[in-house]
Design an enzyme around this catalytic site. Structure first.
Site, PDB file in Angstrom:
ATOM      1  N   GLU A  89       0.221 -10.344  -0.513  1.00  0.00           N
ATOM      2  CA  GLU A  89      -0.296  -9.628   0.653  1.00  0.00           C
ATOM      3  C   GLU A  89      -1.612 -10.250   1.127  1.00  0.00           C
ATOM      4  OE1 GLU A  89      -1.165  -5.042   0.556  1.00  0.00           O
ATOM      5  OE2 GLU A  89      -2.744  -6.147  -0.469  1.00  0.00           O
TER       6      GLU A  89
ATOM      7  N   ASP B 171      -0.686   2.219   1.652  1.00  0.00           N
ATOM      8  CA  ASP B 171       0.247   1.389   2.417  1.00  0.00           C
ATOM      9  C   ASP B 171       0.401   1.922   3.837  1.00  0.00           C
ATOM     10  OD1 ASP B 171       0.725  -0.142   0.163  1.00  0.00           O
ATOM     11  OD2 ASP B 171       2.904  -0.031   0.315  1.00  0.00           O
TER      12      ASP B 171
END
Length: 472
Positions: free
Chosen positions: A95, A292
């Site tokens: 990420e 998230d």
């Protein structure tokens, strides 16, 4: 005389319709893909371009080259590699590496981009087996794999950043064929299982991105992994599967409507393909709005800002910002149940950034306050600067109009008044705008119909076209 009567009658209808409709708060009539124009929300709230440029430079200086212990996230390895460090967890994540590359290509920093890519390819990307082409989501600082499982969002950002690099800098200018590397990832996303091994990154039946392309994680999703703006570009630039990428983009837009709460606008961390919240056995609370889920708002707003295909994004942005405004714009928490019950007391810069990006899909006075909040937010530092810092920087790029679709051609020619796109400006265009005002789902060329070029098609444009037609 006949035309004059028609125009007068239609104008009366349009004015009456505009009284019945709520005041327009849509950010634009067409997306940046069509217009070539990226909104600079900071300038819209009164900041100068010089101030905006200085803000972005300060973020780069601190997060990439600041103090080792308290500011920087970018750590060079030798002369030609580097990693983005998750300081709090003591690891390197796909990420963060892919976000770092995206920041670099948007900031025109090719050296740093290449350094991050070389480290990612060498240590994170699987070269064989059931995960070939995908990236291990977690490594240690020496490149050792801590968890080989791919996290879908990292792979998505790797592919998009590489394609932008190809379009912006050209392939092989520094020995890296960016487009070739991107195509390897795109192919794996849709065809990993073709040889009977492994799982695709997009579920074939649902046409949605999966939580992880592994057993047990292939049948649900993460709303913040849905990136329809990226899929639209892959529909243009993938060497194959173009129609499928367009279908996947449309599916994600429909999914957003199902997974976001109808009152608060909040989405869960994890979700079923139906949009329903998903809990998992190995970690609790992911049916709620947690870390998230912060990113979902940005994904929805950016897709609207770039492609303008679903005006529901404006409804969503207003709904979400109204909820957070009611929680206290300077103090709202970072975790909530979907119905809006607070789960902690943290006020996080990363969420501030994502809520500001939501303003790309709307244009209310309240949305401007969220932009002002991001402007006043300090560059994240300290132990938890990794996730907040990455989202802060991405948010700053989006809100300032500096997160661009490199490689997209310049905007097509605008012919003001030609609402029906037939190459002429006449009473048929007048009738087309009338129908649009009565029913906004009517298809017209919104850029051409925006006679006063204020970003909305309304009764003012209707009246302006009347003048044009009467004056021949």
């Amino acid at each position: 005389m006949k035309l004059r009567k028609l125009c007068s009658g239609l104008l009366a209808v349009a004015v009456s319709v505009s009284v019945l409709l709520p005041a327009s708060n849509q950010a634009q009539a067409a997306g940046a893909y069509e217009t070539g124009v990226y909104r600079n929300l900071f300038v819209e709230i009164g900041k100068t371009q010089a101030q905006v440029d200085a803000k972005l430079q300060a973020a780069w200086d601190k997060l990439f080259y600041g103090n080792d212990n308290n500011e920087r996230l970018y750590y060079p390895v030798g002369n030609d590699m580097a990693y983005i460090k998750d300081v709090a967890n003591g690891d390197v994540r796909s990420e963060g590496m892919s976000y770092g590359m995206m920041i670099c290509v948007q900031m025109d920093k090719q050296k740093e981009f290449d350094n991050l890519w070389r480290w990612s390819k060498r240590y994170m990307q699987h070269q064989s087996g059931a995960l070939k082409g995908f990236f291990a989501w977690q490594c240690n600082f020496n490149g050792g794999i801590m968890d080989s499982t791919p996290a879908s969002d990292g792979d998505e950002y790797f592919a998009m950043a590489l394609l932008f690099a190809s379009k912006r800098w050209g392939d092989n200018s520094t020995g890296i064929d960016y487009n070739k590397e991107a195509q390897i990832i795109l192919d794996a996303m849709l065809h990993q299982s073709d040889d009977g091994q492994g799982y695709n990154m997009f579920n074939k039946n649902a046409n949605q991105v999966v939580f992880c392309p592994t057993a047990g994680n292939y049948d649900f999703t993460d709303p913040s992994y849905h990136l329809p703006a990226f899929y639209e570009l892959w529909a243009l630039w993938d060497d194959s599967d173009n129609a499928l990428w367009s279908k996947i983009a449309a599916t994600s837009r429909d999914f957003f409507k199902k997974t976001t709460h109808p009152t608060t606008g909040l989405s869960p961390d994890y979700a079923e393909f139906s949009g329903a919240p998903k809990e998992v056995s190995w970690s609790s609370g992911h049916g709620d709005f947690r870390y998230d889920a912060w990113r979902t708002a940005s994904n929805i707003a950016v897709d609207y800002a770039w492609f303008g295909k679903d005006s529901w994004a404006t409804t969503f942005a207003d709904r979400l910002q109204n909820f957070f405004y009611g929680q206290g714009i300077k103090t709202y928490a970072s975790n909530y149940t979907l119905s809006g019950s607070k789960l902690n007391n943290d006020h996080s810069p990363g969420l501030v950034a994502m809520n500001a990006v939501a303003s790309l899909a709307t244009n209310t006075s309240r949305s401007k306050e969220f932009v002002e909040e991001l402007w006043n937010t300090a560059i994240p530092s300290g132990q938890y600067r990794y996730y907040d810092g990455m989202l802060y920087f991405l948010g700053m790029l989006h809100v300032s109009g500096n997160f661009k679709m490199w490689g997209v051609q310049s905007a097509p020619q605008v012919t003001l008044g030609d609402a029906n796109d037939d190459g002429k400006v006449d009473a048929l265009d007048f009738a087309a705008i009338k129908m649009y005002l009565l029913n906004s789902s009517t298809s017209i060329n919104l850029k051409n119909a925006d006679m006063n070029e204020d970003g909305a098609v309304d009764a003012l444009d209707f009246a302006t076209l009347k003048k044009v037609l009467l004056n021949n």
